[in-house]
Design an enzyme around this catalytic site. Structure first.
Site: not given
Ligand code: HMG
Ligand code: NDP
Length: 433
Positions: A287, A385
């Protein structure tokens, strides 16, 4: 420093140059899952009749890209991490940072017990403090009543463990008393579990206090269910051709400080963390609204909305990053049990408890934050990016098949990633320009 813990090596090379089918085969081979399981990750895993049993008014299913982040090593164990997300560069960035971190010893994680809070709201009381003591004096009875409702959970070592009583002496609706049941939910997310317990003990609480119970529901501020991860990187690991590692470290710490003091920046900084966390939550059928609510409430718990991570410079000059946040994830219940792709994703991860899943997930969040800060503190976010986003722009302009990469390559090479430009390139490639 390669680890083959439990037979898995998450350092899969050359993934980017493979086709989706080849990547899936490589992942399946690395983690040792059979074709029946891996095929659930290839798409079409959720038949409409199954979806129809999950929510209401179903008309179909909605798909997202599923990627697998490589290189993660956490507490000496390797993980391949399924991530369901629509945003480009997220999976690449997580994989890249995990690669740097594994060369510096990997992620170190820990967590609290999986304790959730259920709240029971009581109104209509003249003596809220007196009511509080009445409730606390019958704590054992309340715990017993709550646990009688879930013998399965108690059998696993979970169940209601404690009771807290919070008093709000003057609200607009008079004094309010709020009982918290503290429930160890083991491997469940726990919402249904604790809601059932809260509803069970409500009549007993009314009887004890003479008040009127209104709400009986869990709190998504799961501040007793925390997962933590820590990384430490050397200057050498962060040095690139263009940037000296010392400069990168100083830049990351300055970027963190900005988020620590300014809520406008903290919101974006934390969005970057959730870029890593949400895709794992979605891929494992958990969730994500609950995780988002818990994350941001926790970030604001002091009254000042701030960063969910910290970045510091250790005495030896290394960069130290940490994350600590609520992580209410389950392996049983909810969609984790019903969605075939979520089941397969959990098998790829190879986690055996909800706390292990939580620790992997916050590690991905920390890696994602590091990627964004590293980029922002050096070359800026757009080069890495936008080069990957260019494929989306190409598709939006109408490119298909081999055209997508051809258009994206040219957009990225010219640092001009715009739809109009993509259209021009596409027209030229098709001989229409
Ligand atoms: C995008 C990179 C990784 C490129 O970075 P790069 O230096 O061009 O990468 P590279 O070509 O040297 O590759 C390095 C490694 O990156 C991975 N990699 C690299 N390219 C690929 C690809 N195409 N497919 C799969 N894996 C890839 C892969 O693990 C690779 O290793 P390798 O496997 O080659 O040994 C780098 O520029 C980076 O990390 N940028 C940041 C990107 C980011 O944060 N994106 C999130 C979206 S932006 C956002 O929504 C959030 C933000 C930014 O606002 C949050 C904030 O403000 O704090
Ligand atoms: N505000 C929020 O975040 C809310 C979220 N939800 C929803 O609730 C759902 C999750 O609820 P959740 O209680 O996890 O789901 P379930 O009730 O489906 O699962 C929990 C149950 O699983 C059984 N169980 C079996 N094995 C284990 C184990 N190893 N550990 C723990 N329990 C085990 C337990 O008893 P038994 O077998 O007797 O069931 C337990 O009560 C999600 O779909 C979520 O979206 C719902 C309401 C509000």
């Amino acid at each position: 420093m390669e680890s083959l813990a439990q037979g898995v090596n998450s350092r899969l090379e050359n993934m980017r140059n493979l086709s989706p089918a080849e990547r899936l085969e490589k992942v399946a081979e690395a983690v040792g899952i059979d074709v029946a399981t891996s095929s659930k990750l290839a798409g079409d895993a959720l038949p409409v009749d199954l979806a129809n049993g999950m929510i209401e008014n179903v008309v179909g299913t909605f798909e997202l890209p599923l990627g697998v982040a490589t290189n993660f090593q956490i507490n000496g164990k390797d993980y391949l991490v399924p991530m369901a997300v629509e945003e480009p560069s997220v999976v690449a960035a997580a994989s890249f940072m995990a690669k740097l971190v594994r060369d510096c010893g990997g992620f170190q994680t820990s967590s609290t017990a999986p304790i959730m809070r259920a709240q029971i709201q009581i109104l209509g009381l003249q003596d809220p403090y007196g009511a509080r003591l009445q409730i606390l004096s019958r704590k054992a009875e309340l715990i017993e009543a709550a646990n009688a409702k879930d013998p399965v959970l108690v059998g696993f070592g979970g169940g209601c463990k404690d009771v807290e009583v919070h008093v709000f002496p003057s609200s607009r609706r008079g004094p309010m008393v709020v009982v918290h049941l503290l429930v160890d939910v083991r491997d469940a997310m726990g919402a249904n579990t604790v809601n059932t317990m809260a509803e069970t003990v409500a009549p007993l609480i009314e009887e004890l206090t003479g008040g009127t119970v209104r709400l009986r529901i869990l709190s998504n501020l799961a501040d007793l269910r925390l997962a933590r991860a820590r990384v430490e990187l050397t200057e050498a690991a962060l040095t690139t051709k263009a940037y000296d590692g010392r400069r990168v470290i100083e830049g990351i710490v300055d970027a963190y400080e900005f988020a620590a003091i300014d809520p406008y920046r903290a919101a974006t900084h934390n969005k970057g963390i959730m870029n890593g966390i949400d895709p794992v939550v979605v891929a494992t059928g958990n969730d994500w609204r609950a995780i988002e609510a818990g994350a941001h409430a926790y970030a604001a718990r002091s009254g000042h909305y701030t960063s969910l991570t910290t970045w510091e410079i250790a005495a030896n000059g290394n960069l130290v990053g940490t994350i600590e946040m609520p992580m209410a994830l389950g392996l049983v219940g909810g969609a984790t049990k019903t969605h075939p792709a979520a089941q397969a994703a959990l098998k790829v991860l190879g986690v055996t408890s909800a706390t292990e899943l939580a620790e992997v997930t916050v590690s991905v969040g920390l890696a994602q934050n590091m990627a964004a800060l590293r980029a922002l503190a050096t070359e800026g976010i757009q080069r890495g990016h936008m080069a990957l986003h260019a494929r989306n722009i190409a598709i939006g302009a109408g490119a298909s098949g081999a055209e997508i990469d051809a258009v994206a390559r040219e957009l990225a090479a010219n640092h001009d990633v715009r739809s109009a430009r993509a259209q021009e390139i596409l027209n030229r490639l098709r001989g229409e320009g």
